[in-house]
Design a protein around this motif. Structure first.
Motif, short mmCIF file in Angstrom:
data_model
loop_
_atom_site.label_atom_id
_atom_site.label_comp_id
_atom_site.label_asym_id
_atom_site.label_seq_id
_atom_site.Cartn_x
_atom_site.Cartn_y
_atom_site.Cartn_z
N TYR A 44 -0.62 -38.72 -8.93
CA TYR A 44 0.61 -38.65 -9.73
C TYR A 44 1.39 -39.93 -9.46
N SER A 45 1.68 -40.68 -10.51
CA SER A 45 2.38 -41.96 -10.40
C SER A 45 3.83 -41.77 -10.86
N TYR A 46 4.77 -42.33 -10.09
CA TYR A 46 6.20 -42.16 -10.42
C TYR A 46 6.99 -43.31 -9.84
N ARG A 47 8.23 -43.41 -10.28
CA ARG A 47 9.14 -44.40 -9.73
C ARG A 47 10.08 -43.71 -8.75
N SER A 48 10.18 -44.31 -7.55
CA SER A 48 11.08 -43.75 -6.54
C SER A 48 12.52 -44.04 -6.93
N LEU A 49 13.48 -43.54 -6.15
CA LEU A 49 14.89 -43.75 -6.43
C LEU A 49 15.25 -45.23 -6.41
N GLY A 50 14.48 -46.01 -5.64
CA GLY A 50 14.74 -47.45 -5.57
C GLY A 50 14.09 -48.21 -6.71
N GLY A 51 13.38 -47.51 -7.60
CA GLY A 51 12.73 -48.16 -8.74
C GLY A 51 11.32 -48.63 -8.46
N LYS A 52 10.83 -48.41 -7.25
CA LYS A 52 9.49 -48.86 -6.90
C LYS A 52 8.45 -47.88 -7.41
N ARG A 53 7.38 -48.43 -8.02
CA ARG A 53 6.30 -47.59 -8.51
C ARG A 53 5.45 -47.10 -7.34
N GLN A 54 5.25 -45.77 -7.24
CA GLN A 54 4.45 -45.18 -6.17
C GLN A 54 3.50 -44.15 -6.76
N ARG A 55 2.50 -43.84 -6.04
CA ARG A 55 1.60 -42.79 -6.47
C ARG A 55 1.25 -41.89 -5.28
N ILE A 56 1.02 -40.64 -5.59
CA ILE A 56 0.70 -39.68 -4.55
C ILE A 56 -0.59 -38.97 -4.92
N LYS A 57 -1.47 -38.85 -3.96
CA LYS A 57 -2.77 -38.22 -4.22
C LYS A 57 -2.60 -36.72 -4.40
N ILE A 58 -3.22 -36.22 -5.49
CA ILE A 58 -3.19 -34.78 -5.75
C ILE A 58 -4.45 -34.12 -5.18
N GLY A 59 -5.60 -34.73 -5.40
CA GLY A 59 -6.84 -34.17 -4.85
C GLY A 59 -8.05 -34.60 -5.63
N VAL A 60 -9.22 -34.29 -5.07
CA VAL A 60 -10.50 -34.64 -5.69
C VAL A 60 -10.96 -33.49 -6.58
N ILE A 61 -11.28 -33.83 -7.83
CA ILE A 61 -11.71 -32.80 -8.76
C ILE A 61 -13.09 -32.29 -8.35
N GLY A 62 -13.20 -30.98 -8.33
CA GLY A 62 -14.48 -30.36 -7.97
C GLY A 62 -14.50 -29.87 -6.55
#
Length: 414
Positions: A44-62
């Motif tokens: 999941y990719s999002y912008r933090s409160l500081g405006g920095k682009r970050q991503r967080i791992k959700i998981g491996v499909i399967g």
């Protein structure tokens, strides 16, 4: 590359020589990264409160989750981001908490958290902790989260196979359960691992052990002989010292007792007080005028104050013991150093052996007190109050001793 990430789409998605990503066209921020090996990982990719682009791992499909679960997780993360929650920090915190759970062993929790609390709040804290250390020694180095129902059930089976009584096993597990309950309350572990473990069934109607008339007579005869022998031994020792001009030991011949044991046993039999209550008894709690002992809540197992009238033999023993006691010591039965008495196990075993009394523990003197009250027609609720039982069910084990109580009940049917 954009597409709606569904199960059918992923089946048709083939890996290439290099990793590539597909962004979901429906849920903003959801994407999948496809490795040359075919491994598909959702982020999941999002912008933090500081405006920095970050991503967080959700998981491996399967292997870890389905694409439908990944979509639900992405929508949940999107909601948190919209509320201003730093989901990356939240995940890091969860990771640290999981690591903390793995590092917090049973022994560490007891020593750093439970023991200080138990010492301040429980009367038998040290005994309880010592019993846990002895009984559950193989599990002290286990992380708390690794203690589970199956593990303790297996331990219980092994203890029963070794011949340990069900009541003992129940008591030990109750001590461990108390530790784990605090771990849950203090949010050290997420849930109680023993919440579904039921105690072993025991015979609540087990016959209470009490002394026969002849056994009680032999017991007091041995106590009297013991006092006589100790006084004679003191006199011989002083004669030895007198010849050599040594400082004489206190003369015991002018006292009723040679030491604390006879009055202690007398009081245990004639008041039904618990051993710990006797060890903690102070002279201020003895009312010689009104012939009553007050067991204060601070020393009682039930934490409730109760008043016990003194029988003539108990009153005489206490009066005589008071006459030979050090008036500067507040405890009725102090240790040799003036502190709290630790135990009288050796003396008690020797007395029982000399009196030829079998299968009679110190605690059975309390059963003797309750049993003989009931046999003499004292109402069960009065016995409960005198013994300091938390509820009447404990006292009911003596009900069968009431004079013809069952025959009288049947006779009422006509």
């Amino acid at each position: 590359m954009k597409a709606k990430l569904t199960a059918n789409y992923l089946k048709q998605l083939s890996p290439s020589d290099k990793p590539f990503e597909v962004v979901d066209s429906d849920i903003k921020g959801l994407l999948i990264r496809v490795q040359p090996t075919g491994r598909k990982t959702c982020y999941y990719s999002y912008r933090s409160l500081g405006g920095k682009r970050q991503r967080i791992k959700i998981g491996v499909i399967g292997s870890e989750l389905t694409i439908a679960q990944a979509r639900d997780r992405a929508q949940s993360l999107a909601g948190k981001v919209a509320e201003g929650i730093d989901v990356q920090a939240e995940k890091s915190s969860a990771r640290r908490y999981a690591l903390h759970l793995q590092q917090n062993t049973l022994q560490q929790f007891i020593e750093h958290s439970y023991r200080p609390w138990a010492t301040a709040n429980l009367k038998s804290a040290e005994l309880s902790i010592e019993s846990i250390y002895r009984a559950f020694k193989p599990y002290l180095a286990f992380p708390l989260v690794n203690l589970n129902l199956r593990l303790i059930e297996n331990w219980r089976i092994q203890e029963l196979d070794r011949g340990i009584k069900a009541t003992t096993v129940n008591r030990l597990i109750a001590s461990l359960r108390g530790v784990l309950t605090k771990a849950v309350e203090w949010e050290v572990i997420p849930e109680h691992p023993l919440r579904k473990l039921k105690p072993l069934k025991v015979d609540e109607g087990k016959k209470a052990r009490f002394l026969s008339t002849s056994e009680e007579a032999k017991l007091f005869a041995v106590l009297e002989e013991r006092d006589h022998e100790l006084k004679a031994a003191r006199e011989r020792a002083n004669e030895h010292r007198r010849v050599r001009n040594y400082l004489l030991l206190p003369d015991l011949s002018r006292f009723a007792f040679a030491d604390r044991i006879t009055p202690l046993v007398t009081l245990a039999l004639k008041t039904g007080m618990r051993r710990g209550e006797l060890f903690d008894l102070e002279w201020d709690a003895v009312d010689f005028h009104n012939k009553v002992i007050t067991v204060v809540g601070e020393t009682a197992k039930s934490s409730k104050t109760r008043h016990i009238p003194l029988s003539p033999s108990a009153l005489l023993a206490l009066t005589q013991w008071r006459e030979q006691s050090d008036t500067s010591v507040t405890r009725v039965f102090p240790s040799d150093t003036g502190g709290r008495l630790d135990n009288v196990n050796t003396a008690w075993r020797n007395i029982l052996k000399a009196a030829q009394i079998m299968n009679f523990r110190w605690h059975d003197m309390r059963h003797d007190f309750a049993s003989k009250l009931v046999m003499n027609g004292v109402p069960l609720n009065t016995v409960r109050e005198l013994c300091g039982h938390a509820d009447l069910n404990t006292t009911l084990r003596y009900a069968h001793l009431a004079p013809d109580h069952k025959a009288g009940a049947i006779a009422m049917l006509g």
